[in-house]
Scaffold this motif. Structure first.
Motif, short mmCIF file in Angstrom:
data_model
loop_
_atom_site.label_atom_id
_atom_site.label_comp_id
_atom_site.label_asym_id
_atom_site.label_seq_id
_atom_site.Cartn_x
_atom_site.Cartn_y
_atom_site.Cartn_z
N ARG A 221 68.79 -21.83 29.02
CA ARG A 221 69.51 -20.67 29.58
C ARG A 221 68.90 -19.40 29.02
O ARG A 221 68.43 -19.38 27.88
N PRO A 222 68.93 -18.33 29.78
CA PRO A 222 68.37 -17.06 29.27
C PRO A 222 69.29 -16.44 28.22
O PRO A 222 70.49 -16.71 28.19
N LYS A 223 68.68 -15.60 27.38
CA LYS A 223 69.49 -14.86 26.40
C LYS A 223 69.42 -13.39 26.80
O LYS A 223 68.41 -12.73 26.55
N VAL A 224 70.47 -12.91 27.43
CA VAL A 224 70.49 -11.48 27.81
C VAL A 224 71.80 -10.86 27.34
O VAL A 224 72.83 -11.53 27.28
N GLY A 225 71.71 -9.58 27.06
CA GLY A 225 72.89 -8.92 26.52
C GLY A 225 73.87 -8.49 27.61
O GLY A 225 73.55 -8.53 28.79
N GLY A 226 75.04 -8.07 27.19
CA GLY A 226 76.05 -7.53 28.10
C GLY A 226 76.40 -8.50 29.22
O GLY A 226 76.55 -9.70 28.99
N TYR A 227 76.51 -7.97 30.43
CA TYR A 227 76.86 -8.80 31.58
C TYR A 227 75.67 -9.00 32.50
O TYR A 227 75.82 -9.28 33.68
N ASP A 228 74.45 -8.80 31.95
CA ASP A 228 73.25 -8.92 32.78
C ASP A 228 72.80 -10.38 32.94
O ASP A 228 73.32 -11.27 32.26
N PHE A 229 71.85 -10.55 33.83
CA PHE A 229 71.30 -11.87 34.11
C PHE A 229 69.77 -11.82 34.00
O PHE A 229 69.17 -10.77 34.14
N SER A 230 69.19 -13.01 33.82
CA SER A 230 67.73 -13.13 33.89
C SER A 230 67.42 -14.52 34.44
O SER A 230 68.03 -15.50 34.02
N PHE A 231 66.53 -14.57 35.42
CA PHE A 231 66.19 -15.88 35.99
C PHE A 231 64.69 -16.19 35.92
O PHE A 231 64.28 -17.27 36.33
N SER A 232 63.90 -15.23 35.42
CA SER A 232 62.45 -15.48 35.48
C SER A 232 62.02 -16.54 34.45
O SER A 232 61.11 -17.32 34.70
N GLY A 233 62.72 -16.59 33.30
CA GLY A 233 62.40 -17.60 32.29
C GLY A 233 62.72 -18.99 32.82
O GLY A 233 61.96 -19.95 32.60
N LEU A 234 63.81 -19.10 33.54
CA LEU A 234 64.20 -20.39 34.11
C LEU A 234 63.12 -20.86 35.10
O LEU A 234 62.72 -22.02 35.10
N LYS A 235 62.67 -19.90 35.92
CA LYS A 235 61.63 -20.21 36.92
C LYS A 235 60.38 -20.77 36.22
O LYS A 235 59.86 -21.81 36.61
N THR A 236 59.95 -20.09 35.14
CA THR A 236 58.76 -20.55 34.43
C THR A 236 59.02 -21.90 33.76
O THR A 236 58.17 -22.79 33.77
N GLY A 237 60.22 -22.05 33.21
CA GLY A 237 60.60 -23.31 32.57
C GLY A 237 60.51 -24.48 33.55
O GLY A 237 59.98 -25.55 33.24
N ILE A 238 61.02 -24.26 34.77
CA ILE A 238 61.00 -25.32 35.79
C ILE A 238 59.53 -25.62 36.16
O ILE A 238 59.14 -26.79 36.28
N LEU A 239 58.75 -24.56 36.32
CA LEU A 239 57.35 -24.73 36.71
C LEU A 239 56.59 -25.57 35.68
O LEU A 239 55.93 -26.56 36.05
N TYR A 240 56.71 -25.24 34.38
CA TYR A 240 55.99 -25.96 33.34
C TYR A 240 56.48 -27.41 33.26
O TYR A 240 55.69 -28.33 33.08
N PHE A 241 57.79 -27.58 33.39
CA PHE A 241 58.37 -28.92 33.33
C PHE A 241 57.79 -29.79 34.45
O PHE A 241 57.34 -30.92 34.23
#
Ligand code: KG4
Ligand code: ZN
Length: 358
Positions: A221-241
Motif C-alpha cells: 500500500r502507498p504511504k501518503v499523508g493526509g487524505y491523499d492517494f497514490s497509485f503509481s507505486g502500486l502500478k510499478t509493484g504489479i509490473l515487477y511482480f
C-alpha cells in the motif's frame, strides 16, 4: 425569477463518450450515450479520434435524447454543457454545439464542471436499483432513492480523478484529498493492460474478480499523508511482480487471471476505503457517497456497503448509468445553477483544466 420546473438539455463530451440528456426539474426524461469503440485497440483514449467521433455522434445523440424525452426544441429552457475538465478537442465539440443551440433557441447557456456533475448525480430523482428487504419484508414497488444530506463526503473515482470531496451544499464543495499521481481508474486500466486486457480494462478486472481470491497475491500500500492517494507505486509493484512471475512461468498470467484481478481490485478498493474511514472519523461525518466511473466497481460497492454497516454510515451509491460519464449528471448540476441564474455567455470556452472552487 426562474420558473419552477425547468426543462434542461445537457451535453457531455469531456472524454470518449458523447452523451445528451433531458431533465425536467430533478427527473431524467432521457439520457443517451454513444461510446467510442475505436480506442480499444490503442490501449487508451486517442484524443484526435475522440474529437472526430464526437463530431459524428453529437447531432444524432442530441436528436435521439429530445425524441426519447418526448419534448420539442421549443420546450427547452436552458442548454447545459461540460466546460471541463477533460480532453480539449472533445470538450470543444460539446461546447460549440451547446453555444450554437442556445443562441438559436435564445435560451440561457450553463457551463458545468464535470467533477461537480459526478457528485451531483446523487440528486437525480431516482428509484432503488435493487428490491429492498425492510424488516424482513419484501417491499413491493419501486423505492425512491434517498439523496445525501449536507454536509457529506463524496469519494469521486474516475479515469482521470480520485478525490475526497467535502460537499457542503449543491454548489459548495471542497477537495480535501486527491491523488498525487495516477487516478484509481487509471490504476485499474494500467493493471488491466499488463494482464492483456483491452482499454478500458477496469470493468474486465471487475468481471474476472468475481471468481478470484482477493488475498492470493498481496501488493504494498502507498504511504501518503493526509487524505491523499497514490497509485503509481502500486502500478510499478504489479509490473515487477508480473515480470518476475512470467519469467519463471510464461503462462503465469493466464493460469492466475481471476486471482490476479481479485487481488488487484482488493488492493485498490482497500486503499480507497482506508482513506474514507480516516476522513469520516476525523470530520465526524456519517453521510458517505461514491461517484465516478470506478464507483461502478462491484468490489468498491460491496466494501462501501460493509464498511458503511460497521461504521454506521449512511451510504449513497449511484445507479450504474450515472457512474460513468453521462449527460444526466451535467443536467442535474445545471438545474442547481439555473436556480441561481448562474449562466454563461457566448464568450465561454472549453477548458481542459477548470478550477474546482466556484
Ligand atoms: O467517470 P468515467 O466514465 O470517466 C472519467 O471521467 O474518467 O470513468 C472511467 C473509468 C475508467 O478508468 C474505467 O476503467 C473505470 O472508470 N471503470 C471501472 C469500472 N467501470 C468503469 N473500474 C473498475 N471497475 C468497474 N466496474
Ligand atoms: Zn468522468
Amino acid at each position: 425569477m426562474t420558473q419552477k420546473e425547468p426543462i434542461i438539455l445537457a451535453i457531455e463530451s469531456s472524454c470518449d463518450d458523447t452523451s445528451a440528456a433531458v431533465l425536467k426539474n430533478e427527473s431524467i426524461l432521457s439520457n443517451l450515450i454513444a461510446g467510442q469503440d475505436v480506442h480499444r485497440l490503442y490501449g487508451g483514449v486517442v484524443p484526435e479520434l475522440a474529437s472526430r467521433a464526437h463530431l459524428q455522434n453529437i447531432l444524432p445523440v442530441v436528436d435521439a435524447a429530445i425524441e426519447k424525452a418526448g419534448i420539442q426544441l421549443i420546450d427547452i429552457d436552458a442548454i447545459a454543457f461540460t466546460k471541463g475538465p477533460g480532453l480539449l478537442g472533445s470538450l470543444i465539440v460539446g461546447t460549440s454545439f451547446a453555444k450554437s443551440l442556445s443562441m438559436a433557441l435564445d435560451v440561457p447557456l450553463i457551463d458545468v464542471n464535470h467533477m461537480y456533475g459526478h457528485v451531483l448525480a446523487h440528486f437525480i430523482d431516482d428509484e432503488e436499483e435493487e428490491t429492498k428487504v425492510s424488516d424482513g419484508v419484501l417491499t413491493d414497488g419501486p423505492i425512491k432513492k434517498e439523496k445525501p444530506k449536507f454536509p457529506f463526503i463524496c469519494l469521486t473515482v474516475s479515469g482521470g480523478h480520485t478525490q475526497i470531496i467535502l460537499v457542503k451544499d449543491h454548489l459548495e464543495m471542497e477537495i480535501i484529498g486527491t491523488t498525487i499521481d495516477d487516478a484509481a481508474g487509471e490504476a485499474f486500466d494500467k493493471a488491466a493492460k499488463m494482464l492483456g486486457f483491452e482499454y478500458p480494462g477496469g470493468p474486465l478486472i471487475d468481471k474476472h474478480s468475481v471468481n478470484g481470491a482477493p488475498l492470493k497475491f498481496t501488493f504494498t500500500r502507498p504511504k501518503v499523508g493526509g487524505y491523499d492517494f497514490s497509485f503509481s507505486g502500486l502500478k510499478t509493484g504489479i509490473l515487477y511482480f508480473l515480470q518476475k512471475q512470467v519469467k519463471e512461468n510464461p503462462s503465469f498470467i493466464e493460469e492466475n487471471l481471476d486471482d490476479l484481478c481479485a487481488s488487484i481490485q482488493f488492493t485498490i478498493v482497500d486503499i480507497l476505503i482506508r482513506q474514507l474511514k480516516r476522513v469520516t472519523k476525523d470530520l465526524g461525518i456519517q453521510e458517505v457517497a461514491i461517484a465516478g466511473g470506478v464507483s461502478a466497481n462491484s468490489g468498491l460497492r460491496k466494501a462501501l456497503t460493509e464498511t458503511g454497516g460497521s461504521c454506521n454510515w449512511n451510504i449513497y451509491i449511484p445507479r450504474f448509468e450515472y457512474c460513468t460519464d453521462n449527460a444526466a449528471m451535467i443536467a442535474i448540476t445545471a438545474k442547481f445553477m439555473f436556480e441561481q441564474e448562474l449562466f454563461a455567455d457566448q464568450t465561454v470556452t472549453a477548458m481542459a483544466r477548470v478550477p474546482f472552487a466556484r
